[in-house]
Design a protein around this motif. Structure first.
Motif, PDB file in Angstrom:
ATOM      1  N   LEU A  49       0.833  -1.217   0.000  1.00 13.14           N
ATOM      2  CA  LEU A  49       0.000   0.000   0.000  1.00 13.14           C
ATOM      3  C   LEU A  49       0.865   1.263   0.000  1.00 13.14           C
ATOM      4  CD1 LEU A  49      -3.036  -0.788   2.335  1.00 13.14           C
ATOM      5  CD2 LEU A  49      -3.132   0.011  -0.033  1.00 13.14           C
ATOM      6  N   THR A  50       2.145   1.111   0.313  1.00 11.06           N
ATOM      7  CA  THR A  50       3.037   2.272   0.222  1.00 11.06           C
ATOM      8  C   THR A  50       3.081   2.820  -1.203  1.00 11.06           C
ATOM      9  OG1 THR A  50       5.216   3.144   0.821  1.00 11.06           O
ATOM     10  CG2 THR A  50       5.193   0.968  -0.214  1.00 11.06           C
ATOM     11  N   ASN A  51       2.739   1.974  -2.186  1.00 10.94           N
ATOM     12  CA  ASN A  51       2.795   2.400  -3.591  1.00 10.94           C
ATOM     13  C   ASN A  51       1.565   3.182  -4.038  1.00 10.94           C
ATOM     14  OD1 ASN A  51       5.147   0.874  -3.822  1.00 10.94           O
ATOM     15  ND2 ASN A  51       4.037  -0.962  -4.436  1.00 10.94           N
ATOM     16  N   LYS A  52       0.531   3.195  -3.206  1.00 12.18           N
ATOM     17  CA  LYS A  52      -0.767   3.671  -3.683  1.00 12.18           C
ATOM     18  C   LYS A  52      -1.075   5.107  -3.290  1.00 12.18           C
ATOM     19  CE  LYS A  52      -4.541   3.149  -5.854  1.00 12.18           C
ATOM     20  NZ  LYS A  52      -4.232   4.251  -6.782  1.00 12.18           N
ATOM     21  N   TYR A  53      -1.515   5.869  -4.274  1.00  9.23           N
ATOM     22  CA  TYR A  53      -2.072   7.192  -3.978  1.00  9.23           C
ATOM     23  C   TYR A  53      -3.568   7.062  -3.790  1.00  9.23           C
ATOM     24  CZ  TYR A  53       1.740  10.495  -4.262  1.00  9.23           C
ATOM     25  OH  TYR A  53       2.856  11.224  -3.977  1.00  9.23           O
ATOM     26  N   ALA A  54      -4.103   7.682  -2.755  1.00  6.97           N
ATOM     27  CA  ALA A  54      -5.539   7.523  -2.460  1.00  6.97           C
ATOM     28  C   ALA A  54      -6.106   8.838  -1.909  1.00  6.97           C
ATOM     29  CB  ALA A  54      -5.745   6.376  -1.474  1.00  6.97           C
ATOM     30  N   GLU A  55      -5.786   9.951  -2.622  1.00  7.66           N
ATOM     31  CA  GLU A  55      -6.336  11.229  -2.155  1.00  7.66           C
ATOM     32  C   GLU A  55      -7.858  11.143  -2.075  1.00  7.66           C
ATOM     33  OE1 GLU A  55      -3.861  11.039  -4.341  1.00  7.66           O
ATOM     34  OE2 GLU A  55      -2.560  12.812  -4.245  1.00  7.66           O
ATOM     35  N   GLY A  56      -8.394  11.672  -1.019  1.00 10.89           N
ATOM     36  CA  GLY A  56      -9.834  11.582  -0.805  1.00 10.89           C
ATOM     37  C   GLY A  56     -10.114  10.694   0.394  1.00 10.89           C
ATOM     38  N   TYR A  57     -11.318  10.171   0.435  1.00 12.96           N
ATOM     39  CA  TYR A  57     -11.728   9.315   1.556  1.00 12.96           C
ATOM     40  C   TYR A  57     -12.417   8.078   0.996  1.00 12.96           C
ATOM     41  CZ  TYR A  57     -10.213  13.108   4.498  1.00 12.96           C
ATOM     42  OH  TYR A  57      -9.418  14.037   5.115  1.00 12.96           O
ATOM     43  N   PRO A  58     -12.612   7.022   1.798  1.00  7.90           N
ATOM     44  CA  PRO A  58     -13.191   5.776   1.271  1.00  7.90           C
ATOM     45  C   PRO A  58     -14.456   6.041   0.450  1.00  7.90           C
ATOM     46  CG  PRO A  58     -12.467   5.432   3.521  1.00  7.90           C
ATOM     47  CD  PRO A  58     -12.279   6.904   3.242  1.00  7.90           C
ATOM     48  N   GLY A  59     -14.479   5.505  -0.768  1.00 11.81           N
ATOM     49  CA  GLY A  59     -15.643   5.678  -1.649  1.00 11.81           C
ATOM     50  C   GLY A  59     -15.635   6.989  -2.417  1.00 11.81           C
ATOM     51  N   GLU A  60     -14.728   7.892  -2.075  1.00 16.92           N
ATOM     52  CA  GLU A  60     -14.681   9.203  -2.766  1.00 16.92           C
ATOM     53  C   GLU A  60     -13.223   9.580  -3.017  1.00 16.92           C
ATOM     54  OE1 GLU A  60     -17.913  12.111  -0.955  1.00 16.92           O
ATOM     55  OE2 GLU A  60     -16.844  11.003   0.604  1.00 16.92           O
ATOM     56  N   ARG A  61     -12.581   8.832  -3.884  1.00 11.68           N
ATOM     57  CA  ARG A  61     -11.157   9.075  -4.150  1.00 11.68           C
ATOM     58  C   ARG A  61     -10.982   9.833  -5.456  1.00 11.68           C
ATOM     59  NH1 ARG A  61      -8.668   7.474   0.734  1.00 11.68           N
ATOM     60  NH2 ARG A  61      -9.424   5.414   1.263  1.00 11.68           N
ATOM     61  N   TYR A  62      -9.849  10.491  -5.556  1.00 14.83           N
ATOM     62  CA  TYR A  62      -9.555  11.212  -6.795  1.00 14.83           C
ATOM     63  C   TYR A  62      -8.906  10.330  -7.846  1.00 14.83           C
ATOM     64  CZ  TYR A  62     -11.077  15.518  -4.736  1.00 14.83           C
ATOM     65  OH  TYR A  62     -11.866  16.480  -4.186  1.00 14.83           O
ATOM     66  N   TYR A  63      -8.343   9.173  -7.434  1.00 13.38           N
ATOM     67  CA  TYR A  63      -7.691   8.268  -8.381  1.00 13.38           C
ATOM     68  C   TYR A  63      -8.381   6.914  -8.373  1.00 13.38           C
ATOM     69  CZ  TYR A  63      -3.625  11.470  -8.111  1.00 13.38           C
ATOM     70  OH  TYR A  63      -2.792  12.544  -8.136  1.00 13.38           O
ATOM     71  N   GLY A  64      -8.131   6.139  -9.442  1.00  8.40           N
ATOM     72  CA  GLY A  64      -8.684   4.787  -9.516  1.00  8.40           C
ATOM     73  C   GLY A  64      -7.849   3.795  -8.717  1.00  8.40           C
ATOM     74  N   GLY A  65      -8.342   2.571  -8.661  1.00  8.07           N
ATOM     75  CA  GLY A  65      -7.577   1.482  -8.037  1.00  8.07           C
ATOM     76  C   GLY A  65      -7.537   1.539  -6.528  1.00  8.07           C
TER      77      GLY A  65
END
Ligand code: DSN
Length: 422
Positions: A49-65
């Motif tokens: 998960l260190t590789n993942k960008y997840a700006e936003g919050y669960p169910g409302e992210r700016y990126y896919g995946g």
């Protein structure tokens, strides 16, 4: 961990990482803010998960995946709600300081007023020290502990609040050995129409386990770090009522942070699950009992403690009455040479400098994780007192060092045979 894979690529870093494992195994970690997390928390924290960008919050992210990032963050949030009983939780702050920044940014404008405990009396940099952003962006006034008793001067705080008319009052401390009366501070905040931020960084685990009163549902905002007494992945947390949820979430992202450190959020989720087990309550109770035993034995060796004892996980020794010519840094360094790692700390009414203060702060969270009981903590108190009495005596340091070796051998840490704790 042996770091074989790192070693193949980068022996210099592998040496440092292995060195740190050995250092932790071979010394007594008594810095009150430190702990040893479980192998499961370590594994989660070093995940992909260190590789993942997840700006936003669960169910409302700016990126896919983000489906697995969502799973992990939602688990951390749900478990935190269960642990502390909060309506709303944000698990993204990278640290306790970032959590405090999130609250200030959400609720204050630049130039607004913060009333907080003075750093030398046990407060924290992010509560408004001039060297910190909080002291630079906001107008700060500070309350103190009563220098005679060592307890928060609640009356002085109430008077100062009337005079200063703060927008927010900060409670919760970094070097305060006594139970904090959050309700009393809330009354003061109500009286002057200020918000109340309770920073429970040090006592998150004690509060979760019910061995310290909780500010959740009392103060408007509760912040903390997640790797101290709560023993989960490294970082920060903010709790509040639903009413402030959107403001807090926006202040963390995009207000003050970018992508969350999802590997750390995974470590938080795992640590919170462990803390929901009944055994965590035993751990928290033992941490406090161990600190009381440490305090009692230090006092019986003639050392003076700020406030005369402890209600929580730490003790603060004021060296001035018993050892007026010995400064904290000298003791810190001598103890480290002997294998006991703690920190020199300012004491209320400090007469030396912040860099070489008159006190020593010692905590029991990490020793307790390692399996130390009251008897072992009394033994450690004697070792500390031996060094305080003779910080320059190499024979004493050698003797203490030998005793530390015996204690660390009897309480193995990350030893590949047994899990650190169940
Ligand atoms: N550095 C921590 C402590 O030792 O109390 C606070 O952030």
């Amino acid at each position: 961990m042996d770091y074989d894979t790192v070693r193949e690529i980068d022996p210099a870093v592998a040496d440092a990482l292995s060195g740190e494992v050995d250092r932790q195994n071979d010394t007594l970690a008594m810095i009150a803010s430190e702990n040893h997390v479980s192998e499961a928390v370590l594994e989660a924290q070093s995940s992909e998960l260190t590789n993942k960008y997840a700006e936003g919050y669960p169910g409302e992210r700016y990126y896919g995946g983000c489906e697995f990032a969502d799973d992990v963050e939602q688990l951390a949030i749900d478990r935190a709600k269960e642990l502390w009983g909060a309506e709303h939780v944000n698990v993204q702050p990278h640290s306790g300081s970032q959590a405090n920044m999130g609250v200030y940014l959400a609720m204050l404008d630049p130039g607004d007023k913060i009333l907080s405990l003075d750093l030398t009396h046990g407060g924290h940099l992010s509560h408004g020290h001039p060297a910190n952003f909080a002291g630079q962006v906001y107008e700060v006034e500070q309350y103190e502990v009563d220098e005679e008793t060592g307890y928060v001067d609640y009356e002085g705080l109430a008077e100062l609040a009337e005079e200063f008319d703060p927008d927010i009052i900060v409670s919760g401390y970094s070097a305060y050995p006594r139970e904090v009366d959050f309700e009393r501070i809330q009354e003061t905040a109500d009286a002057v129409d200020a918000y109340h931020l309770a920073d429970i960084a040090h006592i998150t685990g004690l509060v979760a386990a019910g061995v310290h009163q909780s500010p959740v549902g009392v103060a408007d905002f509760v912040t903390g770090s997640t790797h101290k007494t709560i023993r989960s992945g490294r970082g920060g947390i903010i709790m509040c009522d639903e009413e402030h949820a959107d403001d807090i979430d926006s202040a963390v992202f995009p207000g003050s942070q970018g992508g969350p450190l999802m590997h750390n959020v995974a470590g938080k989720a795992v640590g919170f699950k462990e803390a929901l087990e009944p055994s965590f309550e035993d751990y928290a109770e033992q941490t406090v009992e161990n600190a009381k035993a440490l305090a009692d034995q230090l006092q019986s060796r003639g050392l003076e403690l700020v406030s005369g004892g402890t209600d929580n996980h730490l003790v603060l020794i004021d060296l001035r009455p018993s050892h007026p010519d010995t400064a904290g840094k000298e003791v810190e360094e001598a103890l480290e040479e002997a294998g006991i790692v703690l920190n020199a700390n300012t004491v209320p009414g400090e007469t030396r400098s912040a860099f070489n203060p008159s006190g020593i702060r010692a905590g029991t969270p990490a020793l307790t994780t390692r399996g130390f009981d009251e008897a072992a903590c009394r033994e450690v108190a004697d070792l500390i007192a031996d060094v305080v009495d003779a910080p320059e005596d190499e024979a004493v340091i050698a003797e203490v060092s030998e005793a530390v070796d015996e204690l660390t051998d009897a309480h193995p840490l990350y030893d590949d045979e047994e899990p650190l704790y169940e």
